[in-house]
Motif scaffolding. Structure first.
Motif, PDB file in Angstrom:
ATOM      1  N   VAL A  19       3.966  17.578   6.973  1.00  0.00           N
ATOM      2  CA  VAL A  19       2.339  17.032   7.146  1.00  0.00           C
ATOM      3  C   VAL A  19       1.659  18.787   8.291  1.00  0.00           C
ATOM      4  O   VAL A  19       0.335  18.583   8.364  1.00  0.00           O
ATOM      5  CB  VAL A  19       2.729  16.193   8.420  1.00  0.00           C
ATOM      6  N   ARG A  20       2.268  19.259   8.892  1.00  0.00           N
ATOM      7  CA  ARG A  20       2.155  20.808   9.250  1.00  0.00           C
ATOM      8  C   ARG A  20       0.208  21.131   8.535  1.00  0.00           C
ATOM      9  O   ARG A  20      -0.300  21.699   8.042  1.00  0.00           O
ATOM     10  CB  ARG A  20       3.140  21.871   9.344  1.00  0.00           C
ATOM     11  N   GLU A  21       0.791  20.974   6.467  1.00  0.00           N
ATOM     12  CA  GLU A  21       0.185  21.626   5.803  1.00  0.00           C
ATOM     13  C   GLU A  21      -1.345  20.782   5.568  1.00  0.00           C
ATOM     14  O   GLU A  21      -2.133  21.160   5.921  1.00  0.00           O
ATOM     15  CB  GLU A  21       0.780  21.411   4.636  1.00  0.00           C
ATOM     16  N   TYR A  22      -1.042  18.798   5.943  1.00  0.00           N
ATOM     17  CA  TYR A  22      -2.168  18.233   6.120  1.00  0.00           C
ATOM     18  C   TYR A  22      -3.221  19.033   7.061  1.00  0.00           C
ATOM     19  O   TYR A  22      -3.946  18.251   6.691  1.00  0.00           O
ATOM     20  CB  TYR A  22      -1.397  16.646   5.550  1.00  0.00           C
ATOM     21  N   VAL A  23      -2.513  18.896   8.369  1.00  0.00           N
ATOM     22  CA  VAL A  23      -3.381  18.914   9.555  1.00  0.00           C
ATOM     23  C   VAL A  23      -4.098  20.450   9.167  1.00  0.00           C
ATOM     24  O   VAL A  23      -5.448  20.387   9.518  1.00  0.00           O
ATOM     25  CB  VAL A  23      -2.335  18.733  10.670  1.00  0.00           C
ATOM     26  N   ALA A  24      -3.448  21.403   8.755  1.00  0.00           N
ATOM     27  CA  ALA A  24      -3.847  22.536   8.261  1.00  0.00           C
ATOM     28  C   ALA A  24      -5.308  22.627   7.619  1.00  0.00           C
ATOM     29  O   ALA A  24      -6.406  23.157   7.405  1.00  0.00           O
ATOM     30  CB  ALA A  24      -3.010  23.712   8.187  1.00  0.00           C
ATOM     31  N   TYR A  65       0.551  -1.042   0.070  1.00  0.00           N
ATOM     32  CA  TYR A  65      -0.017   0.120  -0.123  1.00  0.00           C
ATOM     33  C   TYR A  65       0.937   1.141   0.160  1.00  0.00           C
ATOM     34  O   TYR A  65       1.461   1.734   1.205  1.00  0.00           O
ATOM     35  CB  TYR A  65      -0.795  -0.077   1.103  1.00  0.00           C
ATOM     36  N   ARG A  66       1.019   2.020  -1.072  1.00  0.00           N
ATOM     37  CA  ARG A  66       1.810   2.856  -1.051  1.00  0.00           C
ATOM     38  C   ARG A  66       1.196   4.038  -2.208  1.00  0.00           C
ATOM     39  O   ARG A  66       1.557   4.951  -2.976  1.00  0.00           O
ATOM     40  CB  ARG A  66       2.821   3.312  -1.675  1.00  0.00           C
ATOM     41  N   LYS A  67       0.375   4.842  -1.124  1.00  0.00           N
ATOM     42  CA  LYS A  67      -0.540   5.821  -1.370  1.00  0.00           C
ATOM     43  C   LYS A  67       0.593   7.380  -1.161  1.00  0.00           C
ATOM     44  O   LYS A  67       1.235   7.600  -0.143  1.00  0.00           O
ATOM     45  CB  LYS A  67      -1.311   6.448   0.001  1.00  0.00           C
ATOM     46  N   GLN A  68       1.222   8.445  -1.881  1.00  0.00           N
ATOM     47  CA  GLN A  68       1.403   8.952  -1.848  1.00  0.00           C
ATOM     48  C   GLN A  68       1.227  10.305  -0.976  1.00  0.00           C
ATOM     49  O   GLN A  68       2.210  10.987  -0.259  1.00  0.00           O
ATOM     50  CB  GLN A  68       1.711   9.694  -3.307  1.00  0.00           C
ATOM     51  N   LEU A  69       0.124  10.187  -0.491  1.00  0.00           N
ATOM     52  CA  LEU A  69       0.268  11.383   0.671  1.00  0.00           C
ATOM     53  C   LEU A  69       0.314  10.966   1.916  1.00  0.00           C
ATOM     54  O   LEU A  69       1.455  11.361   2.575  1.00  0.00           O
ATOM     55  CB  LEU A  69      -1.748  10.910   1.167  1.00  0.00           C
ATOM     56  N   MET A  70       0.898  10.061   2.346  1.00  0.00           N
ATOM     57  CA  MET A  70       1.547   9.120   3.042  1.00  0.00           C
ATOM     58  C   MET A  70       2.995   9.678   3.359  1.00  0.00           C
ATOM     59  O   MET A  70       3.750   9.791   3.971  1.00  0.00           O
ATOM     60  CB  MET A  70       1.719   7.321   3.400  1.00  0.00           C
ATOM     61  N   VAL A  71       3.501   9.857   2.076  1.00  0.00           N
ATOM     62  CA  VAL A  71       4.750  10.259   2.123  1.00  0.00           C
ATOM     63  C   VAL A  71       4.535  11.938   2.736  1.00  0.00           C
ATOM     64  O   VAL A  71       5.780  12.341   3.922  1.00  0.00           O
ATOM     65  CB  VAL A  71       5.866  10.748   0.532  1.00  0.00           C
ATOM     66  N   LYS A  72       3.943  13.037   2.119  1.00  0.00           N
ATOM     67  CA  LYS A  72       4.158  13.527   2.944  1.00  0.00           C
ATOM     68  C   LYS A  72       3.433  14.502   4.177  1.00  0.00           C
ATOM     69  O   LYS A  72       3.644  14.858   4.989  1.00  0.00           O
ATOM     70  CB  LYS A  72       2.587  14.725   2.643  1.00  0.00           C
ATOM     71  N   CYS A  73       2.204  13.041   5.103  1.00  0.00           N
ATOM     72  CA  CYS A  73       2.205  12.935   6.372  1.00  0.00           C
ATOM     73  C   CYS A  73       3.377  12.340   7.273  1.00  0.00           C
ATOM     74  O   CYS A  73       3.076  12.658   8.732  1.00  0.00           O
ATOM     75  CB  CYS A  73       1.003  11.417   6.718  1.00  0.00           C
ATOM     76  N   SER A  93      -5.238  23.980  12.522  1.00  0.00           N
ATOM     77  CA  SER A  93      -4.131  24.704  12.282  1.00  0.00           C
ATOM     78  C   SER A  93      -3.967  25.396  13.017  1.00  0.00           C
ATOM     79  O   SER A  93      -2.894  25.616  14.018  1.00  0.00           O
ATOM     80  CB  SER A  93      -4.447  26.233  11.258  1.00  0.00           C
ATOM     81  N   ASP A  94      -5.003  25.290  14.588  1.00  0.00           N
ATOM     82  CA  ASP A  94      -4.864  25.712  16.183  1.00  0.00           C
ATOM     83  C   ASP A  94      -4.018  24.932  16.793  1.00  0.00           C
ATOM     84  O   ASP A  94      -3.492  25.045  17.837  1.00  0.00           O
ATOM     85  CB  ASP A  94      -5.973  26.253  16.600  1.00  0.00           C
ATOM     86  N   ILE A  95      -3.950  23.530  16.180  1.00  0.00           N
ATOM     87  CA  ILE A  95      -3.457  22.520  16.864  1.00  0.00           C
ATOM     88  C   ILE A  95      -1.945  22.597  16.859  1.00  0.00           C
ATOM     89  O   ILE A  95      -0.871  21.596  17.606  1.00  0.00           O
ATOM     90  CB  ILE A  95      -3.931  20.748  17.232  1.00  0.00           C
ATOM     91  N   LEU A  96      -1.323  22.939  15.636  1.00  0.00           N
ATOM     92  CA  LEU A  96       0.331  22.813  15.419  1.00  0.00           C
ATOM     93  C   LEU A  96       1.075  23.339  16.117  1.00  0.00           C
ATOM     94  O   LEU A  96       0.543  24.383  16.874  1.00  0.00           O
ATOM     95  CB  LEU A  96       0.310  23.661  13.922  1.00  0.00           C
ATOM     96  N   VAL A  97       2.393  22.857  16.808  1.00  0.00           N
ATOM     97  CA  VAL A  97       3.354  23.753  17.422  1.00  0.00           C
ATOM     98  C   VAL A  97       4.020  24.512  17.009  1.00  0.00           C
ATOM     99  O   VAL A  97       4.450  24.575  15.682  1.00  0.00           O
ATOM    100  CB  VAL A  97       4.475  22.228  18.056  1.00  0.00           C
ATOM    101  N   PRO A  98       3.605  25.763  17.296  1.00  0.00           N
ATOM    102  CA  PRO A  98       4.797  26.973  16.661  1.00  0.00           C
ATOM    103  C   PRO A  98       5.769  26.376  15.952  1.00  0.00           C
ATOM    104  O   PRO A  98       6.282  26.023  16.804  1.00  0.00           O
ATOM    105  CB  PRO A  98       4.371  27.944  18.237  1.00  0.00           C
ATOM    106  N   LEU A 156     -10.534  12.979  19.691  1.00  0.00           N
ATOM    107  CA  LEU A 156     -11.296  11.744  19.050  1.00  0.00           C
ATOM    108  C   LEU A 156     -11.558  12.248  18.205  1.00  0.00           C
ATOM    109  O   LEU A 156     -11.522  11.782  17.018  1.00  0.00           O
ATOM    110  CB  LEU A 156     -12.390  11.446  19.831  1.00  0.00           C
ATOM    111  N   LYS A 157     -12.052  13.153  18.105  1.00  0.00           N
ATOM    112  CA  LYS A 157     -12.578  13.842  17.364  1.00  0.00           C
ATOM    113  C   LYS A 157     -11.551  14.126  15.973  1.00  0.00           C
ATOM    114  O   LYS A 157     -11.740  14.227  14.663  1.00  0.00           O
ATOM    115  CB  LYS A 157     -13.438  15.492  16.528  1.00  0.00           C
ATOM    116  N   ILE A 158     -10.726  14.949  16.732  1.00  0.00           N
ATOM    117  CA  ILE A 158      -9.067  14.965  15.800  1.00  0.00           C
ATOM    118  C   ILE A 158      -8.492  14.289  15.066  1.00  0.00           C
ATOM    119  O   ILE A 158      -8.182  13.519  13.873  1.00  0.00           O
ATOM    120  CB  ILE A 158      -8.206  15.892  16.444  1.00  0.00           C
ATOM    121  N   ALA A 159      -8.807  12.798  16.008  1.00  0.00           N
ATOM    122  CA  ALA A 159      -7.792  11.609  15.178  1.00  0.00           C
ATOM    123  C   ALA A 159      -8.712  11.166  14.448  1.00  0.00           C
ATOM    124  O   ALA A 159      -8.569  10.611  13.373  1.00  0.00           O
ATOM    125  CB  ALA A 159      -7.774  10.495  16.344  1.00  0.00           C
ATOM    126  N   LYS A 160      -9.619  11.251  14.953  1.00  0.00           N
ATOM    127  CA  LYS A 160     -10.996  10.605  13.142  1.00  0.00           C
ATOM    128  C   LYS A 160     -10.400  11.520  11.797  1.00  0.00           C
ATOM    129  O   LYS A 160     -10.766  11.195  10.992  1.00  0.00           O
ATOM    130  CB  LYS A 160     -12.730  11.117  14.159  1.00  0.00           C
TER     131      LYS A 160
END
Length: 299
Positions: free
Chosen positions: A74-79, A60-68, A84-89, A239-243
């Protein structure tokens, strides 16, 4: 068989893996699984979580896994998921250690490479930091031969950089509790709670369900958490963030921190323990395996 006891030197283990780099992924993964767990790997009909992690690496080699997998990208993916509010400054991102202007950094910070594990420099007092030693370490990590260690392809495609982030505050127990959610197709199933990372006796690990009930399992290689841990504030939001951060993948571990109700993102991990870490009792390997519904191959 524990190959780390058989070959205690990490340097020697890496040299051996470097020598065996020519072996095909499937053969090497079967060998490493046997050496690490003492069992044959069933790759055709995997039932254990640890077996399915090996299948995941191979097929299973989904390219998005490299970014994440990249600690910066991965910060861009989280945003993009609205968090964005949970990213460490972030104080800076650098190609080489020589690019870091230490005079511009605050008194406390963390430096880490974007593709490594345990490649962190934690600075609690900049006046006591040996900057030249820090630079040397960072460049060694950037230049370190990774080859196909673990055959975790998503990490091998990352172009490593250095990032500098805010140092998160410890709690009243001089601790920073780590919550690692095991998610399958966007559904958290269980989580690790890791404590006492900075204490003399070393880390302790507890396994909990999503109602924050402690489960009767332990990781075979980490001392079990024995003391009571209170459910963190805003646990339902965790839990919501993890989902939301796991919905794009058949399986991913979502790591979060929670400091007095303020949630911070840690990282996304696709190959927990490289799929070589067992549990006591052994049945938990199968329980996790039941949750991991293998997708069609992407390879």
């Amino acid at each position: 068989m524990n190959y780390k006891k058989l070959i205690p030197s990490q340097k020697l283990r890496l040299e051996l893996l470097k020598f065996l780099d020519f072996l095909p992924d499937k053969l090497m993964i079967k060998l490493q699984y046997r050496l690490s767990t003492g069992r044959r790997l069933n790759i055709k009909k995997p039932t254990r979580f640890t077996e399915k992690i090996q299948w995941y690496k191979l097929f299973y080699r989904k390219q998005l896994m490299v970014k994440c997998s990249d600690k910066y990208d991965v910060r861009e993916y989280v945003a993009s998921k609205g968090y964005s509010d949970i990213l460490v400054p972030l104080y800076g991102v650098y190609d080489r250690a020589e690019d870091i202007v230490f005079d511009e950094l605050p008194n406390q910070f963390v430096l880490k490479t974007t593709n490594g594990s345990h490649t962190n420099i934690i600075c609690e007092d900049k006046s006591k930091l040996d900057i030249e030693v820090a630079k040397k370490k960072l460049n060694q990590w950037l230049n370190a031969w990774e080859g196909k260690v673990g055959r975790e392809w998503a990490y091998h495609e990352i172009k490593p950089k250095i990032i500098c982030e805010k140092l998160l505050e410890k709690d009243q127990n001089n601790d920073l509790v780590d919550y690692k959610f095991f998610c399958f197709n966007g559904q958290p199933f269980s989580l690790y709670v890791i404590v006492e990372r900075f204490l003399k006796d070393g880390i302790k690990l507890g396994i909990f369900d999503t109602s924050f009930n402690k489960l009767p399992y332990k990781r075979i290689d980490i001392p079990a958490l024995k003391r009571d841990i209170k459910k963190p504030r805003n646990f339902e939001r965790m839990l919501k963030i993890a989902k939301d951060l796991s919905v794009d993948f058949p399986h991913v571990r979502v790591d979060l921190y929670n400091i007095d109700g303020v949630i911070y993102f840690g990282e996304l991990t696709f190959y927990n323990g490289s799929g070589y870490k067992g549990y006591v009792p052994d049945e938990f390997d199968f329980e996790l395996g039941k949750q991991f519904v293998l997708p069609k191959s992407i390879n």
